[in-house]
Design an enzyme around this catalytic site. Structure first.
Site, short mmCIF file in Angstrom:
data_model
loop_
_atom_site.label_atom_id
_atom_site.label_comp_id
_atom_site.label_asym_id
_atom_site.label_seq_id
_atom_site.Cartn_x
_atom_site.Cartn_y
_atom_site.Cartn_z
N SER A 16 77.18 80.85 24.62
CA SER A 16 78.33 81.78 24.57
C SER A 16 79.04 81.77 23.22
CB SER A 16 79.32 81.41 25.66
OG SER A 16 79.57 80.02 25.64
N ARG A 17 78.92 80.66 22.50
CA ARG A 17 79.65 80.55 21.22
C ARG A 17 79.01 79.47 20.36
NH1 ARG A 17 83.78 76.51 22.73
NH2 ARG A 17 83.45 76.08 24.93
N TYR A 156 80.25 60.06 23.19
CA TYR A 156 79.49 61.12 22.52
C TYR A 156 78.30 60.54 21.76
CZ TYR A 156 78.76 65.32 19.62
OH TYR A 156 78.22 66.42 18.99
N ALA A 157 78.53 59.47 20.99
CA ALA A 157 77.45 58.86 20.20
C ALA A 157 76.34 58.34 21.12
CB ALA A 157 78.00 57.72 19.35
N LYS A 160 74.21 61.28 22.13
CA LYS A 160 73.42 61.89 21.07
C LYS A 160 72.30 60.96 20.60
CE LYS A 160 75.56 65.76 21.27
NZ LYS A 160 74.86 66.95 21.77
P1 NAP Z 1 81.12 74.64 21.09
O1 NAP Z 1 81.41 75.72 20.11
O2 NAP Z 1 82.24 73.85 21.66
O3 NAP Z 1 80.23 75.28 22.28
C1 NAP Z 1 79.80 74.47 23.33
C2 NAP Z 1 78.89 75.25 24.22
O4 NAP Z 1 78.49 74.38 25.29
C3 NAP Z 1 79.57 76.44 24.85
O5 NAP Z 1 78.65 77.51 24.94
C4 NAP Z 1 79.94 75.94 26.24
O6 NAP Z 1 79.98 76.95 27.23
C5 NAP Z 1 78.77 75.00 26.54
N1 NAP Z 1 79.11 74.04 27.57
C6 NAP Z 1 80.09 73.11 27.57
N2 NAP Z 1 80.09 72.43 28.73
C7 NAP Z 1 79.10 72.96 29.49
C8 NAP Z 1 78.59 72.72 30.80
N3 NAP Z 1 79.13 71.77 31.60
N4 NAP Z 1 77.58 73.47 31.25
C9 NAP Z 1 77.02 74.41 30.48
N5 NAP Z 1 77.45 74.73 29.24
C10 NAP Z 1 78.48 73.98 28.75
O7 NAP Z 1 80.13 73.54 20.49
P2 NAP Z 1 79.12 73.58 19.26
O8 NAP Z 1 79.81 73.00 18.10
O9 NAP Z 1 78.48 74.92 19.16
O10 NAP Z 1 78.06 72.50 19.76
C11 NAP Z 1 76.79 72.84 20.31
C12 NAP Z 1 75.95 71.57 20.37
O11 NAP Z 1 75.81 71.04 19.05
C13 NAP Z 1 76.58 70.45 21.20
O12 NAP Z 1 75.58 69.75 21.89
C14 NAP Z 1 77.22 69.56 20.16
O13 NAP Z 1 77.37 68.24 20.60
C15 NAP Z 1 76.23 69.68 19.03
N6 NAP Z 1 76.77 69.33 17.72
C16 NAP Z 1 77.79 70.05 17.16
C17 NAP Z 1 78.27 69.68 15.91
C18 NAP Z 1 79.39 70.42 15.22
O14 NAP Z 1 79.81 69.96 14.15
N7 NAP Z 1 79.87 71.54 15.74
C19 NAP Z 1 77.72 68.58 15.26
C20 NAP Z 1 76.70 67.88 15.86
C21 NAP Z 1 76.22 68.27 17.09
P3 NAP Z 1 81.37 77.74 27.57
O15 NAP Z 1 81.60 78.72 26.43
O16 NAP Z 1 81.06 78.42 28.84
O17 NAP Z 1 82.43 76.69 27.65
#
Ligand code: NAP
Length: 249
Positions: A16-17, A156-157, A160
């Site tokens: 979604s985002r 979280y760590a 991952k």
């Molecule tokens: P984000 O913008 O917060 O988006 C999180 C996504 O996960 C949203 O689409 C959300 O859906 C979905 N989600 C959360 N809880 C859920 C659940 N219980 N069931 C199904 N969907 C769920 O996060 P992001 O930064 O894009 O992160 C995406 C991935 O990359 C994650 O695994 C995160 O740990 C990893 N990551 C991110 C970063 C960073 O710097 N951003 C760095 C390292 C790793 P809704 O919109 O419906 O809430």
């Protein structure tokens, strides 16, 4: 073209985002039929609008990745409707940061269930179909934090780092069936997840990144696209770090 995904069916959680949104677009633009999940009606509407606007084939579905019964239903419906799932991207994830001394069991458990147990449940749900067709791609989004650790993020760590071990192990189980299993470990990427960080911290962090900038969602989507494509057919059990040099594995 080796990146072409025409005819492939891809399921992306948390589309979604943020990073998931970029992944669904990257795979869709290469011709895959993409199914994106979100937890809310508004989230699935966002996905549908985006796909329509960009003329990408696919659909959206509400899914809470913590709920095994929903996972079973959603994956079964996709296989019934589209015949198969070629690519699974385990992207959905959350943070609930706290120092361990203050971390409630709820904060621990929520992150473990959402980020790690979901990868077990989702992968298991698509595996039978992939095994039958003797091909498939499972790509999970880890994090640089899984490799380095970070104070305030034990939960979280752990998830991952867990994804990296899971990936290496499952790759060994299913390689002979033509299924590759890999992870992408982003560094700091501009999304809702990092938006809340104090600007001073962001500035300090950027100074530690050799490429001197926070990453974009497309930087991660490009790595996922590569792993999903024929170009990566001999790559399995690996974690690709996409972090501007912040951490070298
Ligand atoms: P984000 O913008 O917060 O988006 C999180 C996504 O996960 C949203 O689409 C959300 O859906 C979905 N989600 C959360 N809880 C859920 C659940 N219980 N069931 C199904 N969907 C769920 O996060 P992001 O930064 O894009 O992160 C995406 C991935 O990359 C994650 O695994 C995160 O740990 C990893 N990551 C991110 C970063 C960073 O710097 N951003 C760095 C390292 C790793 P809704 O919109 O419906 O809430």
């Amino acid at each position: 073209m080796k990146n072409n995904l025409t005819g492939k069916i891809a399921l992306i959680t948390g589309a979604s985002r943020g990073i998931g949104d970029a992944i669904i677009i990257a795979l869709g633009k290469q011709g895959a039929t993409v199914i994106g999940t979100a937890t809310t009606k508004k989230g699935v509407e966002n996905i549908d609008n985006k796909l329509k606007k960009l003329n990408i084939k696919g659909s959206s579905v509400i899914l809470d990745v913590k709920e095994e019964s929903q996972i079973v239903t959603v994956t079964k419906n996709i296989i019934d409707n589209y015949g198969k799932i070629d690519i699974l991207v385990n992207n959905a994830g959350i943070v609930r940061d706290n120092l361990l001394m203050r971390m409630s069991f709820d904060e621990w458990d929520d992150v473990i269930n959402t980020n790690l147990s979901s990868v077990y449940k989702m992968s298991k749900a698509v595996l039978r179909s992939m095994m039958k067709q003797r091909s498939g791609r499972i790509i999970s989004i880890s994090s640089v934090i899984g490799a380095t650790g970070n104070a305030g993020q034990t939960n979280y760590a752990a998830t991952k780092a867990g994804i990296i071990g899971f990936t290496k192990s499952l790759a060994r189980e299913v390689g002979a069936r033509g299924i590759t299993v890999n992870a992408v470990a982003p560094g700091f990427i501009e999304t809702d997840m990092t938006e809340k960080l104090p600007s001073e911290y962001k500035k300090e962090l950027t100074g530690q990144i050799p490429l001197n900038k926070i990453g974009s969602v497309d930087d991660i989507a490009n790595a996922v696209l590569f792993l999903a494509s024929d170009s990566a057919c001999y790559i399995t059990a690996q974690t690709i770090h996409v972090n501007g040099g912040l951490y070298a594995s």
